[in-house]
Design a protein around this motif. Structure first.
Motif, short mmCIF file in Angstrom:
data_model
loop_
_atom_site.label_atom_id
_atom_site.label_comp_id
_atom_site.label_asym_id
_atom_site.label_seq_id
_atom_site.Cartn_x
_atom_site.Cartn_y
_atom_site.Cartn_z
N LEU A 1 0.48 -1.24 0.08
CA LEU A 1 -0.18 0.56 0.25
C LEU A 1 1.11 1.26 -0.69
CD1 LEU A 1 -1.67 -2.17 0.91
CD2 LEU A 1 -3.49 -0.44 1.74
N VAL A 2 2.26 0.80 0.70
CA VAL A 2 3.05 2.31 0.66
C VAL A 2 4.27 2.29 0.50
CG1 VAL A 2 1.73 4.40 1.70
CG2 VAL A 2 2.90 2.42 3.00
N PRO A 3 4.74 1.62 -0.95
CA PRO A 3 5.53 1.09 -1.36
C PRO A 3 7.42 1.99 -0.53
CG PRO A 3 4.71 0.70 -3.06
CD PRO A 3 4.19 1.50 -2.43
N GLY A 4 7.89 1.11 -0.06
CA GLY A 4 9.22 1.77 0.20
C GLY A 4 9.55 2.10 1.24
N ALA B 1 11.02 -11.55 15.27
CA ALA B 1 9.77 -11.21 14.81
C ALA B 1 8.64 -10.07 15.48
CB ALA B 1 8.97 -12.68 15.11
N GLU B 2 9.84 -9.76 16.60
CA GLU B 2 8.49 -8.42 17.52
C GLU B 2 9.21 -7.79 16.65
OE1 GLU B 2 8.75 -6.85 21.70
OE2 GLU B 2 10.06 -8.40 21.25
N ARG B 3 10.47 -7.16 16.15
CA ARG B 3 10.90 -6.16 15.23
C ARG B 3 9.78 -6.32 14.39
NH1 ARG B 3 17.06 -4.56 13.77
NH2 ARG B 3 16.59 -2.16 13.27
N ASN B 4 10.03 -7.16 13.29
CA ASN B 4 9.52 -6.78 12.17
C ASN B 4 7.34 -6.47 12.26
OD1 ASN B 4 11.09 -7.85 10.65
ND2 ASN B 4 10.30 -10.10 10.70
N LEU B 5 6.76 -7.04 13.26
CA LEU B 5 5.93 -6.87 13.90
C LEU B 5 5.83 -5.47 14.14
CD1 LEU B 5 4.62 -9.99 15.86
CD2 LEU B 5 3.06 -9.57 13.24
N GLU B 6 6.38 -4.91 14.72
CA GLU B 6 6.17 -3.06 15.87
C GLU B 6 6.67 -2.30 14.19
OE1 GLU B 6 6.38 -0.29 17.50
OE2 GLU B 6 6.11 -2.01 18.25
N ARG B 7 7.62 -2.68 13.18
CA ARG B 7 7.78 -2.36 12.25
C ARG B 7 6.45 -1.90 11.35
NH1 ARG B 7 13.06 -5.07 9.59
NH2 ARG B 7 15.22 -3.60 11.27
N ALA B 8 5.65 -2.90 11.62
CA ALA B 8 4.52 -2.90 9.96
C ALA B 8 3.52 -2.26 10.77
CB ALA B 8 3.45 -4.90 10.57
N PHE B 9 3.70 -2.14 12.48
CA PHE B 9 2.95 -1.78 13.09
C PHE B 9 2.87 -0.10 12.54
CE2 PHE B 9 1.60 -5.87 15.52
CZ PHE B 9 0.37 -6.04 14.96
N ASP B 10 3.71 0.09 12.95
CA ASP B 10 4.11 1.48 13.46
C ASP B 10 3.95 2.07 12.08
OD1 ASP B 10 5.67 4.07 14.41
OD2 ASP B 10 6.68 3.73 12.99
N ALA C 1 1.94 1.38 9.10
CA ALA C 1 0.31 1.36 9.35
C ALA C 1 -0.12 2.64 9.95
CB ALA C 1 0.58 -0.06 9.30
N GLU C 2 -0.02 2.74 10.55
CA GLU C 2 -0.37 3.30 11.81
C GLU C 2 0.20 4.82 11.21
OE1 GLU C 2 -1.22 5.15 16.07
OE2 GLU C 2 0.85 3.95 15.90
N ARG C 3 1.16 5.49 11.12
CA ARG C 3 2.01 6.66 10.69
C ARG C 3 1.32 6.32 8.92
NH1 ARG C 3 6.33 7.44 8.17
NH2 ARG C 3 7.27 5.06 9.23
#
Length: 358
Positions: free
Chosen positions: A186-189, A202-211, A213-215
């Motif tokens: 949805l937001v390449p790059g 896994a925790e770092r990947n999830l944190e990146r995704a949530f962050d 996606a919200e921002r």
């Protein structure tokens, strides 16, 4: 000396398994409470309202009425003052449940009395019915099972170029790579996907995704990494979160609130919801057209905390009008009995108070 066996006995193993199952259930309840509260608050924010404690804030029915008015864009009650007496609370919840019946949202096993009593499992089942109808079934266009499959296919299509396996809404999301790939679609790059795909954190990947996606996408953070790093994430919670991505994809330049206002995503069917009086009249007509037979409805159907087994039991078949009418009639009878019981309790309390004064 003879060696002493340290292996647990059959009885001990059964207790350990029971404790594990209880722990998993409590974990699912906690995550569902957090997720569905977050989902409801996204909607209620348009009216400057918010839910704090789910089982307390929904028991008088007024928050449910607000949620349904936002979702249906129809007015159910003119008077929005919180009901104080138990009878008023039961009546308000009944109006909300009647509305859900008229729309076509599944409400089997959900009674006004259980909501007013603050039964958390029943309340979670009710909220999942709303989430499922509006964001998984896309306004009732599909059955629950078909909606789940359609959402899964959509995710696979979005992340296909990364060749990530997506077979479910549980273990497939454990390492965070699918969520990161969904964000990148949805937001390449915005994410360094090469690093993500080779990462074992896994925790770092999830944190990146949530962050991100919200921002970058304004997708509400109704989940946290810890909610998925539990061995088997709850499918209903993951589906609820992922459905926001599909909403954003459907209208990338429109906010989630504007999507609802403009009806660009939710396919609201005309005249599906109406004021309480019209709803009751509709349901009474259904009662009169039915066969008159009474069936007992299981109190556990779809109202207990939803897990993967619940999806297996959902065969996607539509209820006929007679069965829907019987369910509505049964719940109205339950609500009427609860109101009468509450009235008797109130009279008893008054008599006891007079006795004390004497």
């Amino acid at each position: 000396a003879q060696a002493v066996s340290m292996a647990p006995s059959d009885e001990q193993r059964q207790k350990l398994l029971a404790n594990d199952e209880q722990g998993n259930l409590l974990q699912w309840i906690a995550v569902q409470r957090k997720t569905f509260t977050g989902w409801a608050n996204v909607l209620l924010s348009s009216r400057m309202l918010a839910i704090d404690v789910l089982e307390d804030d929904l028991r008088d029915g007024m928050m449910l009425v607000h949620l349904l008015e936002i979702l249906t864009e129809k007015q159910l009650l003119k008077n929005k003052r919180p009901p104080r007496s138990r009878i008023q609370q039961l009546q308000t919840v009944t109006v909300a449940l009647d509305c859900m019946d008229a729309i076509g949202v599944r409400t089997q096993g959900i009674s006004s009395f259980e909501i007013v009593e603050g039964n958390l499992k029943i309340i979670l089942g009710l909220l999942w019915s709303l989430v499922s109808y509006y964001q998984i079934q896309e306004g009732g266009q599909r059955s629950v099972l078909a909606g789940k499959r359609a959402l899964l296919v959509w995710v696979r299509n979005q992340v296909a170029r990364f060749e990530l396996p997506v077979s479910n809404f549980s273990s497939s999301f454990l390492d965070g790579k699918v969520l990161c790939a969904l964000v990148d679609a949805l937001v390449p790059g915005e994410l360094a996907m090469r690093r993500v795909l080779t990462s074992h954190d896994a925790e770092r990947n999830l944190e990146r995704a949530f962050d991100v996606a919200e921002r970058a996408l304004s997708i509400p953070r109704i989940l946290d990494p810890a909610d998925l790093l539990v061995g088997k994430p709850d499918e209903t919670c993951v589906m609820t979160y992922v459905s926001f991505f599909r909403m954003r994809w459907a209208a990338p330049d429109v906010s989630l609130a504007e999507q609802r206002a403009q009806k660009t995503y939710l396919n609201e069917k005309p005249a599906r919801a109406a004021p309480a009086g019209t709803i009751r009249k509709l349901l009474e007509e259904k009662d009169n057209s039915g066969s008159g037979k009474e069936e007992e409805e299981s109190a556990a159907v779809a109202a207990v905390v939803v897990d993967e087994a619940a999806f297996a039991s959902e065969d996607g078949e539509e209820e006929d009008e007679e069965e829907a009418a019987r369910v509505a009639a049964k719940r109205r009878d339950e609500a009427r009995e609860a109101v009468e019981a509450a009235a008797r309790w109130a009279i008893a309390d008054e008599e006891a108070a007079r006795e004390d004064e004497r």
